[in-house]
Motif scaffolding. Sequence first.
Motif, PDB file in Angstrom:
ATOM      1  N   THR A 166      31.403 -17.486  21.495  1.00 18.80           N
ATOM      2  CA  THR A 166      30.966 -17.223  22.768  1.00 18.80           C
ATOM      3  C   THR A 166      30.818 -18.838  23.443  1.00 18.80           C
ATOM      4  O   THR A 166      29.992 -19.573  22.711  1.00 18.80           O
ATOM      5  CB  THR A 166      29.963 -16.373  22.966  1.00 18.80           C
ATOM      6  OG1 THR A 166      28.591 -16.890  22.370  1.00 18.80           O
ATOM      7  CG2 THR A 166      30.281 -15.039  22.374  1.00 18.80           C
ATOM      8  N   TYR A 167      31.150 -18.953  24.778  1.00 23.53           N
ATOM      9  CA  TYR A 167      30.970 -20.121  25.307  1.00 23.53           C
ATOM     10  C   TYR A 167      30.690 -19.540  26.979  1.00 23.53           C
ATOM     11  O   TYR A 167      31.106 -18.808  27.363  1.00 23.53           O
ATOM     12  CB  TYR A 167      32.206 -21.102  25.461  1.00 23.53           C
ATOM     13  CG  TYR A 167      31.931 -22.367  26.338  1.00 23.53           C
ATOM     14  CD1 TYR A 167      31.124 -23.391  25.926  1.00 23.53           C
ATOM     15  CD2 TYR A 167      32.288 -22.391  27.710  1.00 23.53           C
ATOM     16  CE1 TYR A 167      30.936 -24.434  26.973  1.00 23.53           C
ATOM     17  CE2 TYR A 167      32.020 -23.278  28.673  1.00 23.53           C
ATOM     18  CZ  TYR A 167      31.119 -24.376  28.246  1.00 23.53           C
ATOM     19  OH  TYR A 167      31.144 -25.445  29.235  1.00 23.53           O
ATOM     20  N   SER A 168      29.475 -20.181  27.509  1.00 28.70           N
ATOM     21  CA  SER A 168      29.095 -19.862  28.891  1.00 28.70           C
ATOM     22  C   SER A 168      28.869 -21.017  29.628  1.00 28.70           C
ATOM     23  O   SER A 168      28.253 -21.913  29.129  1.00 28.70           O
ATOM     24  CB  SER A 168      28.251 -18.816  28.857  1.00 28.70           C
ATOM     25  OG  SER A 168      26.909 -19.299  28.597  1.00 28.70           O
ATOM     26  N   GLY A 169      29.366 -21.388  30.800  1.00 31.67           N
ATOM     27  CA  GLY A 169      29.117 -22.518  31.596  1.00 31.67           C
ATOM     28  C   GLY A 169      30.410 -23.200  32.194  1.00 31.67           C
ATOM     29  O   GLY A 169      31.603 -22.617  31.931  1.00 31.67           O
ATOM     30  N   PRO A 170      30.337 -24.142  33.101  1.00 28.33           N
ATOM     31  CA  PRO A 170      31.487 -24.912  33.641  1.00 28.33           C
ATOM     32  C   PRO A 170      32.217 -25.798  32.645  1.00 28.33           C
ATOM     33  O   PRO A 170      31.599 -26.095  31.464  1.00 28.33           O
ATOM     34  CB  PRO A 170      30.994 -25.678  34.722  1.00 28.33           C
ATOM     35  CG  PRO A 170      29.340 -26.078  34.287  1.00 28.33           C
ATOM     36  CD  PRO A 170      29.139 -24.844  33.458  1.00 28.33           C
ATOM     37  N   ILE A 171      33.360 -26.028  32.822  1.00 27.41           N
ATOM     38  CA  ILE A 171      33.941 -26.967  31.627  1.00 27.41           C
ATOM     39  C   ILE A 171      34.501 -28.173  32.696  1.00 27.41           C
ATOM     40  O   ILE A 171      35.114 -28.203  33.768  1.00 27.41           O
ATOM     41  CB  ILE A 171      35.438 -26.237  31.384  1.00 27.41           C
ATOM     42  CG1 ILE A 171      35.000 -25.116  30.451  1.00 27.41           C
ATOM     43  CG2 ILE A 171      36.059 -27.246  30.388  1.00 27.41           C
ATOM     44  CD1 ILE A 171      36.209 -24.270  30.012  1.00 27.41           C
ATOM     45  N   GLU A 172      33.941 -29.194  32.230  1.00 23.81           N
ATOM     46  CA  GLU A 172      34.214 -30.674  33.159  1.00 23.81           C
ATOM     47  C   GLU A 172      34.663 -31.848  32.111  1.00 23.81           C
ATOM     48  O   GLU A 172      34.238 -31.765  30.778  1.00 23.81           O
ATOM     49  CB  GLU A 172      32.764 -31.138  33.565  1.00 23.81           C
ATOM     50  CG  GLU A 172      32.101 -29.937  34.356  1.00 23.81           C
ATOM     51  CD  GLU A 172      30.669 -30.504  35.104  1.00 23.81           C
ATOM     52  OE1 GLU A 172      30.204 -31.452  34.410  1.00 23.81           O
ATOM     53  OE2 GLU A 172      30.152 -29.711  35.733  1.00 23.81           O
ATOM     54  N   ASP A 206      36.755 -42.852  37.946  1.00 26.79           N
ATOM     55  CA  ASP A 206      36.031 -42.058  38.963  1.00 26.79           C
ATOM     56  C   ASP A 206      36.244 -40.555  39.081  1.00 26.79           C
ATOM     57  O   ASP A 206      35.777 -39.907  39.836  1.00 26.79           O
ATOM     58  CB  ASP A 206      35.504 -42.626  39.925  1.00 26.79           C
ATOM     59  CG  ASP A 206      34.952 -44.003  39.728  1.00 26.79           C
ATOM     60  OD1 ASP A 206      34.151 -44.217  38.883  1.00 26.79           O
ATOM     61  OD2 ASP A 206      35.494 -45.264  40.599  1.00 26.79           O
ATOM     62  N   GLU A 207      37.519 -40.227  38.684  1.00 23.54           N
ATOM     63  CA  GLU A 207      37.780 -38.936  38.913  1.00 23.54           C
ATOM     64  C   GLU A 207      37.535 -38.053  37.892  1.00 23.54           C
ATOM     65  O   GLU A 207      37.177 -38.283  36.674  1.00 23.54           O
ATOM     66  CB  GLU A 207      39.588 -38.766  38.846  1.00 23.54           C
ATOM     67  CG  GLU A 207      40.216 -39.724  39.795  1.00 23.54           C
ATOM     68  CD  GLU A 207      39.900 -39.209  41.263  1.00 23.54           C
ATOM     69  OE1 GLU A 207      39.635 -37.933  41.317  1.00 23.54           O
ATOM     70  OE2 GLU A 207      40.256 -40.044  42.189  1.00 23.54           O
ATOM     71  N   SER A 208      37.616 -36.531  37.996  1.00 17.16           N
ATOM     72  CA  SER A 208      36.983 -35.737  37.085  1.00 17.16           C
ATOM     73  C   SER A 208      37.765 -34.358  37.342  1.00 17.16           C
ATOM     74  O   SER A 208      38.333 -34.118  38.542  1.00 17.16           O
ATOM     75  CB  SER A 208      35.430 -35.475  37.087  1.00 17.16           C
ATOM     76  OG  SER A 208      35.176 -34.775  38.455  1.00 17.16           O
ATOM     77  N   VAL A 209      37.818 -33.419  36.186  1.00 17.91           N
ATOM     78  CA  VAL A 209      38.321 -32.097  36.291  1.00 17.91           C
ATOM     79  C   VAL A 209      37.504 -31.175  35.884  1.00 17.91           C
ATOM     80  O   VAL A 209      36.727 -31.246  35.209  1.00 17.91           O
ATOM     81  CB  VAL A 209      39.748 -32.043  35.505  1.00 17.91           C
ATOM     82  CG1 VAL A 209      40.263 -30.529  35.389  1.00 17.91           C
ATOM     83  CG2 VAL A 209      40.796 -32.994  35.849  1.00 17.91           C
ATOM     84  N   ALA A 210      37.296 -30.040  37.045  1.00 23.99           N
ATOM     85  CA  ALA A 210      36.034 -29.207  36.636  1.00 23.99           C
ATOM     86  C   ALA A 210      36.655 -27.827  36.850  1.00 23.99           C
ATOM     87  O   ALA A 210      37.504 -27.542  37.968  1.00 23.99           O
ATOM     88  CB  ALA A 210      34.722 -29.564  37.631  1.00 23.99           C
ATOM     89  N   ILE A 211      36.402 -26.931  35.956  1.00 20.89           N
ATOM     90  CA  ILE A 211      36.338 -25.496  36.044  1.00 20.89           C
ATOM     91  C   ILE A 211      35.128 -24.755  36.257  1.00 20.89           C
ATOM     92  O   ILE A 211      34.476 -24.989  35.424  1.00 20.89           O
ATOM     93  CB  ILE A 211      37.088 -24.855  34.713  1.00 20.89           C
ATOM     94  CG1 ILE A 211      38.454 -25.799  34.559  1.00 20.89           C
ATOM     95  CG2 ILE A 211      37.554 -23.454  34.797  1.00 20.89           C
ATOM     96  CD1 ILE A 211      39.160 -25.314  33.336  1.00 20.89           C
ATOM     97  N   PRO A 212      35.245 -23.956  37.279  1.00 17.41           N
ATOM     98  CA  PRO A 212      33.811 -23.316  37.592  1.00 17.41           C
ATOM     99  C   PRO A 212      33.478 -22.319  36.429  1.00 17.41           C
ATOM    100  O   PRO A 212      34.073 -22.266  35.398  1.00 17.41           O
ATOM    101  CB  PRO A 212      34.062 -22.441  38.494  1.00 17.41           C
ATOM    102  CG  PRO A 212      35.596 -22.795  39.249  1.00 17.41           C
ATOM    103  CD  PRO A 212      36.371 -23.572  38.206  1.00 17.41           C
ATOM    104  N   SER A 213      32.160 -22.036  36.344  1.00 24.38           N
ATOM    105  CA  SER A 213      31.544 -21.234  35.381  1.00 24.38           C
ATOM    106  C   SER A 213      32.227 -20.253  34.553  1.00 24.38           C
ATOM    107  O   SER A 213      32.830 -19.424  35.678  1.00 24.38           O
ATOM    108  CB  SER A 213      30.161 -20.860  35.665  1.00 24.38           C
ATOM    109  OG  SER A 213      29.452 -20.392  34.554  1.00 24.38           O
TER     110      SER A 213
END
Length: 400
Positions: A166-172, A206-213
């Motif tokens: 199980t995993y919970s939280g954003p993916i950055e 300085d770029e990043s990729v983020a997926i909401p929680s």
Amino acid sequence: LNWSGEARPFADNITLDIDSKTEQAEVPKVVRFTGQWGRGLDRESGIYTADLKYQMTIFDTGRLEGRVAGTIDITGADYASAELFELTMEKARLDVDVDYTLSESNEFTLKGKIATELGQHSTATRKTRYTVDASRIDMNELDIAYAKDKMLSIALQPDINLENVTYSGPIELSIDKVLDLLVLLQSVSNPDAVSTKDTGLSDFADESVAIPSLAIKVGRLQSKGGAFSLQSAAGQLELNLKTNSDLARIQLSPGEEQKRDQKIEIQTLQSGLENLSITSGEGRLTVDIAGSNSLTKLVGASPMGEFKVDSLETRMGNLGLQVQPDAVSLKLADASKTTRGLSAIAFPREGVPELRLTLGSMSSRLDQAELDTSGNKLQWRGVGDATMESLTADYAKGKD
């Protein structure tokens, strides 16, 4: 702590043969010998037991050969630090059997096998939490070498088995962190200074990729028959990976803080990564990928509607990506996707009646696609086709 064995310090070739046994040692007391690590923790506990055998020979030429074999067991590990992280581990077992050499010219090799078996364990940070009921990771055919010309090579055949993940939280994903890693690995084999420009990704600093929680659950994950290799030579980095993975009982939903009634479930997912090749150096990054995926019983639901897919298969003959300053090129060949047994419902809402869709099968094929941004121009082209069978759509009049 019990050490016993034999040493021959006055022979032409010095030898050392030691059996080391450590029983029921408190992990925090062992960690104290590692330096600053582990200090300032709010919680620290665990029991350490080890049964290891050390063999070493120092030849009169200066060459060193050795072997380490045995097991390390840790139970009841519990560590935490001021809301920065938490780590709990019911039990852990490490099996080691490796041979190593250090030549007269400081060339180093290490070969063997390392296996890790964990009981229920979890890690958490301020934003994320990860738990696993049981896991086993085998690093077979481990082969590490560092040559006198500073060439580094690492190869292994990993087998992975995880139960109830199980995993919970954003993916950055931070590009800066990727750049730091590439610079480090390329610097290992380069006598000159390596900068982010040498990686080929400097335009994306300085770029990043983020997926909401997200809340992710996987009932079983197995990966066998894979191979991993990494080589750093003369400032050039090359990484190759091949895997065959099986996943079962997958669930995805938005994180609790989003308060959205959505979910996706997949009964089984099989993924075959035939080749992932990454090279970086001299201002260029190149990625080549080939593989296939197939899944069964895909189900999704949200306040807007529901859908179901009996099976979905994708195939990618080759995806080639090349990145360098001011230019990106992408080539895709022999890609296909086949969907079978699709049904969907769009719930009625104000002014829009309910919609029901069914589709027997849909196939799409992309023989070739190219995209190029060199010369400050965007150029693209693609060749492919698509077919659908047994498509029906039914509208139902909404109620006042």
